[in-house]
Design a protein around this motif. Structure first.
Motif, PDB file in Angstrom:
ATOM      1  N   GLY A  35       1.012  -0.926   0.397  1.00  0.00           N
ATOM      2  CA  GLY A  35      -0.024   0.296  -0.206  1.00  0.00           C
ATOM      3  C   GLY A  35       0.886   1.027   0.406  1.00  0.00           C
ATOM      4  N   GLN A  36       1.860   1.751  -0.211  1.00  0.00           N
ATOM      5  CA  GLN A  36       2.960   1.994   0.457  1.00  0.00           C
ATOM      6  C   GLN A  36       3.137   2.799  -1.261  1.00  0.00           C
ATOM      7  OE1 GLN A  36       2.975   3.758   2.586  1.00  0.00           O
ATOM      8  NE2 GLN A  36       2.515   2.479   4.469  1.00  0.00           N
ATOM      9  N   ASN A  37       4.074   3.905  -1.754  1.00  0.00           N
ATOM     10  CA  ASN A  37       4.079   4.423  -3.356  1.00  0.00           C
ATOM     11  C   ASN A  37       5.010   5.363  -2.477  1.00  0.00           C
ATOM     12  OD1 ASN A  37       4.197   5.363  -5.703  1.00  0.00           O
ATOM     13  ND2 ASN A  37       2.374   6.624  -5.843  1.00  0.00           N
ATOM     14  N   PHE A  38       6.773   4.978  -3.134  1.00  0.00           N
ATOM     15  CA  PHE A  38       7.374   5.701  -2.823  1.00  0.00           C
ATOM     16  C   PHE A  38       7.768   6.536  -3.619  1.00  0.00           C
ATOM     17  CE2 PHE A  38       6.966   3.060   0.869  1.00  0.00           C
ATOM     18  CZ  PHE A  38       6.829   3.619   2.243  1.00  0.00           C
ATOM     19  N   LEU A  39       8.861   7.291  -3.911  1.00  0.00           N
ATOM     20  CA  LEU A  39       9.860   7.932  -4.911  1.00  0.00           C
ATOM     21  C   LEU A  39      10.978   7.006  -4.484  1.00  0.00           C
ATOM     22  CD1 LEU A  39       8.215  11.891  -4.429  1.00  0.00           C
ATOM     23  CD2 LEU A  39       7.723  10.129  -6.014  1.00  0.00           C
ATOM     24  N   PRO A  40      12.398   7.479  -6.296  1.00  0.00           N
ATOM     25  CA  PRO A  40      12.855   6.686  -6.290  1.00  0.00           C
ATOM     26  C   PRO A  40      13.812   7.453  -4.403  1.00  0.00           C
ATOM     27  CG  PRO A  40      12.827   7.212  -7.835  1.00  0.00           C
ATOM     28  CD  PRO A  40      11.772   7.958  -7.052  1.00  0.00           C
ATOM     29  N   ASP A  41      13.617   8.916  -4.060  1.00  0.00           N
ATOM     30  CA  ASP A  41      14.910   8.838  -2.914  1.00  0.00           C
ATOM     31  C   ASP A  41      14.165   8.597  -1.704  1.00  0.00           C
ATOM     32  OD1 ASP A  41      12.665  10.321  -2.916  1.00  0.00           O
ATOM     33  OD2 ASP A  41      13.607  12.406  -3.182  1.00  0.00           O
ATOM     34  N   GLY A  42      13.061   7.556  -1.618  1.00  0.00           N
ATOM     35  CA  GLY A  42      12.621   7.361  -0.153  1.00  0.00           C
ATOM     36  C   GLY A  42      11.341   7.778   0.122  1.00  0.00           C
ATOM     37  N   ARG A  43      10.961   9.342  -0.355  1.00  0.00           N
ATOM     38  CA  ARG A  43       9.875  10.112  -0.007  1.00  0.00           C
ATOM     39  C   ARG A  43       8.572   9.669  -0.253  1.00  0.00           C
ATOM     40  NH1 ARG A  43      10.307  15.519  -2.465  1.00  0.00           N
ATOM     41  NH2 ARG A  43      11.116  14.508  -3.861  1.00  0.00           N
ATOM     42  N   SER A  44       8.205   9.929   0.722  1.00  0.00           N
ATOM     43  CA  SER A  44       6.263   9.622  -0.315  1.00  0.00           C
ATOM     44  C   SER A  44       5.388  10.577  -0.505  1.00  0.00           C
ATOM     45  CB  SER A  44       5.551   9.455   0.960  1.00  0.00           C
ATOM     46  OG  SER A  44       4.014   9.195   0.827  1.00  0.00           O
ATOM     47  N   ALA A  45       4.836   9.153  -1.852  1.00  0.00           N
ATOM     48  CA  ALA A  45       4.280  10.245  -3.443  1.00  0.00           C
ATOM     49  C   ALA A  45       2.846  10.581  -3.014  1.00  0.00           C
ATOM     50  CB  ALA A  45       4.689   8.896  -3.738  1.00  0.00           C
ATOM     51  N   ALA A  46       2.276  10.473  -2.247  1.00  0.00           N
ATOM     52  CA  ALA A  46       1.350  10.086  -1.759  1.00  0.00           C
ATOM     53  C   ALA A  46       0.801  11.478  -0.810  1.00  0.00           C
ATOM     54  CB  ALA A  46       0.671   9.501  -0.480  1.00  0.00           C
ATOM     55  N   LYS A  47       0.456  12.788  -1.037  1.00  0.00           N
ATOM     56  CA  LYS A  47      -0.140  13.759   0.377  1.00  0.00           C
ATOM     57  C   LYS A  47       0.003  13.105   1.020  1.00  0.00           C
ATOM     58  CE  LYS A  47      -2.618  18.367  -0.326  1.00  0.00           C
ATOM     59  NZ  LYS A  47      -3.957  18.550  -1.034  1.00  0.00           N
ATOM     60  N   ILE A  48       0.338  14.305   1.714  1.00  0.00           N
ATOM     61  CA  ILE A  48       0.543  13.842   3.372  1.00  0.00           C
ATOM     62  C   ILE A  48      -0.554  15.294   3.636  1.00  0.00           C
ATOM     63  CG2 ILE A  48       1.949  13.713   5.301  1.00  0.00           C
ATOM     64  CD1 ILE A  48       4.541  13.128   3.592  1.00  0.00           C
ATOM     65  N   PHE A  49      -1.481  14.626   5.013  1.00  0.00           N
ATOM     66  CA  PHE A  49      -1.902  15.575   6.200  1.00  0.00           C
ATOM     67  C   PHE A  49      -1.247  15.492   7.566  1.00  0.00           C
ATOM     68  CE2 PHE A  49      -4.332  14.536   1.936  1.00  0.00           C
ATOM     69  CZ  PHE A  49      -4.935  15.559   1.801  1.00  0.00           C
ATOM     70  N   ALA A  50      -1.304  16.551   8.201  1.00  0.00           N
ATOM     71  CA  ALA A  50      -0.425  16.834   9.357  1.00  0.00           C
ATOM     72  C   ALA A  50      -0.699  17.361  10.204  1.00  0.00           C
ATOM     73  CB  ALA A  50       0.824  16.170   9.572  1.00  0.00           C
ATOM     74  N   PRO A  51      -1.798  18.422   9.999  1.00  0.00           N
ATOM     75  CA  PRO A  51      -2.114  19.485  10.748  1.00  0.00           C
ATOM     76  C   PRO A  51      -1.886  19.114  12.264  1.00  0.00           C
ATOM     77  CG  PRO A  51      -3.970  18.262  10.780  1.00  0.00           C
ATOM     78  CD  PRO A  51      -3.159  17.719   9.961  1.00  0.00           C
ATOM     79  N   TYR A  52      -1.486  20.534  13.014  1.00  0.00           N
ATOM     80  CA  TYR A  52      -1.587  20.507  14.669  1.00  0.00           C
ATOM     81  C   TYR A  52      -3.442  21.262  14.738  1.00  0.00           C
ATOM     82  CZ  TYR A  52      -1.012  21.698  19.064  1.00  0.00           C
ATOM     83  OH  TYR A  52      -0.119  21.656  20.363  1.00  0.00           O
ATOM     84  N   SER A  53      -4.031  20.692  15.832  1.00  0.00           N
ATOM     85  CA  SER A  53      -5.457  21.042  15.354  1.00  0.00           C
ATOM     86  C   SER A  53      -5.325  21.108  17.507  1.00  0.00           C
ATOM     87  CB  SER A  53      -5.839  19.994  15.316  1.00  0.00           C
ATOM     88  OG  SER A  53      -6.025  19.664  14.754  1.00  0.00           O
ATOM     89  N   ILE A  54      -6.548  22.205  17.371  1.00  0.00           N
ATOM     90  CA  ILE A  54      -6.609  22.252  18.661  1.00  0.00           C
ATOM     91  C   ILE A  54      -8.689  22.694  18.995  1.00  0.00           C
ATOM     92  CG2 ILE A  54      -6.341  23.724  20.869  1.00  0.00           C
ATOM     93  CD1 ILE A  54      -3.959  25.111  19.314  1.00  0.00           C
ATOM     94  N   TYR A  55      -8.852  21.841  19.814  1.00  0.00           N
ATOM     95  CA  TYR A  55     -10.310  21.955  19.853  1.00  0.00           C
ATOM     96  C   TYR A  55     -10.666  22.366  21.292  1.00  0.00           C
ATOM     97  CZ  TYR A  55      -9.271  18.411  15.648  1.00  0.00           C
ATOM     98  OH  TYR A  55      -9.643  17.423  14.525  1.00  0.00           O
ATOM     99  N   LYS A  56     -11.437  23.255  21.402  1.00  0.00           N
ATOM    100  CA  LYS A  56     -11.745  23.829  22.392  1.00  0.00           C
ATOM    101  C   LYS A  56     -13.923  24.248  22.650  1.00  0.00           C
ATOM    102  CE  LYS A  56      -8.852  24.596  24.220  1.00  0.00           C
ATOM    103  NZ  LYS A  56      -7.208  24.882  24.654  1.00  0.00           N
ATOM    104  N   GLY A  57     -14.111  24.509  23.798  1.00  0.00           N
ATOM    105  CA  GLY A  57     -15.457  24.666  23.549  1.00  0.00           C
ATOM    106  C   GLY A  57     -16.550  25.196  22.571  1.00  0.00           C
ATOM    107  N   LYS A  58     -16.240  27.001  22.211  1.00  0.00           N
ATOM    108  CA  LYS A  58     -16.256  27.357  21.068  1.00  0.00           C
ATOM    109  C   LYS A  58     -15.911  26.865  19.338  1.00  0.00           C
ATOM    110  CE  LYS A  58     -17.922  30.973  24.280  1.00  0.00           C
ATOM    111  NZ  LYS A  58     -17.933  32.334  25.068  1.00  0.00           N
ATOM    112  N   ALA A  59     -15.227  26.892  19.509  1.00  0.00           N
ATOM    113  CA  ALA A  59     -14.491  26.469  17.851  1.00  0.00           C
ATOM    114  C   ALA A  59     -13.437  25.705  18.311  1.00  0.00           C
ATOM    115  CB  ALA A  59     -13.754  28.077  17.247  1.00  0.00           C
TER     116      ALA A  59
END
Length: 237
Positions: free
Chosen positions: A43-67
């Motif tokens: 299931g992995q898709n790698f470029l020749p230099d070893g990096r992932s060819a798939a788009k990476i999602f890694a947000p930093y999220s903060i969940y609070k009471g109003k937003a």
């Protein structure tokens, strides 16, 4: 003698059956191991230099009471010059996304608002002291006929007790006749994560990581041009 011969023959048959059973088990085990190994990378898709060819999602999220607030880097785009070089076509940003709360631990994901921090605005944010504040204003349609119709303001203000910050986004849309406001209280620890992550991402959204990772130039390559570049540096003035 006949009885002894039968006993020996029976023993040989038992040993042969055991050997076949062990070989079959080993074959099945090895087959299973090879299948698992192939599945682990299928299931992995790698470029020749070893990096992932798939788009990476890694947000930093903060969940609070109003937003809720999410931050993620958007890398710059590059264009190729006729000379063969590559330059930044559009600089990257730190993309902030806000969602309103509609209940306990529930958010309206369809009513999001966004704010893109430039490199300079990121610099203002990461240089804030425990009692400092800053504010940014954006007009998404500034270069179009709808200039001034949508106004965004992002403010970051320290808590009164110096225990974190309030991050607020206000979006006034005169076209849709809406006024959205989001306020997310951010703790000292959460802001420390944002500051560290933004510090790391800053040279990447500027494209400087690509610039510093390019192979060094040879002094034998275009010597007159390289000599003029060297002479134009600050250290040679």
């Amino acid at each position: 003698m006949l009885k002894l011969s039968k006993l020996l023959s029976h023993s040989r048959n038992q040993l042969s059956q055991k050997r076949l059973f062990v070989e079959a088990v080993n074959h099945q085990w090895l087959r299973g191991m090879s299948t698992k190994a192939s599945l682990s990378t299928a299931g992995q898709n790698f470029l020749p230099d070893g990096r992932s060819a798939a788009k990476i999602f890694a947000p930093y999220s903060i969940y609070k009471g109003k937003a809720a607030l999410s931050a993620s880097p958007i890398l710059p785009t590059f264009s190729k010059l006729e000379s063969g070089g590559i330059r930044v076509d559009r600089r990257g940003v730190i993309f902030l996304t806000f969602w309103p709360a509609i209940g306990e631990r529930k958010y309206d994901w369809d009513k999001k608002q966004t704010f893109a921090l430039s490199a300079t605005e990121v610099g203002s944010l990461i240089s804030l002291g425990p009692k400092d504040s800053c504010e940014f204003f954006h007009d998404p349609s500034m270069l179009s006929s709808n200039a001034g119709q949508v106004r965004k303001s992002l403010s970051i203000k320290a808590h009164d007790n110096a225990g974190g910050y309030f991050i607020s986004l206000n979006v006034v849309n005169n076209i849709l006749k809406t006024n959205d406001r989001f306020v997310v209280p951010v703790t000292t620890a959460e802001f420390a994560v944002m500051r560290t992550a933004f510090n790391f991402a800053l040279p990447h959204i500027m494209g400087w990581d690509r610039y510093t990772n390019q192979p060094p130039k040879s002094i034998d390559e275009n010597p007159p041009r390289l000599a003029s570049e060297f002479m134009a540096t600050e250290w040679n003035r």
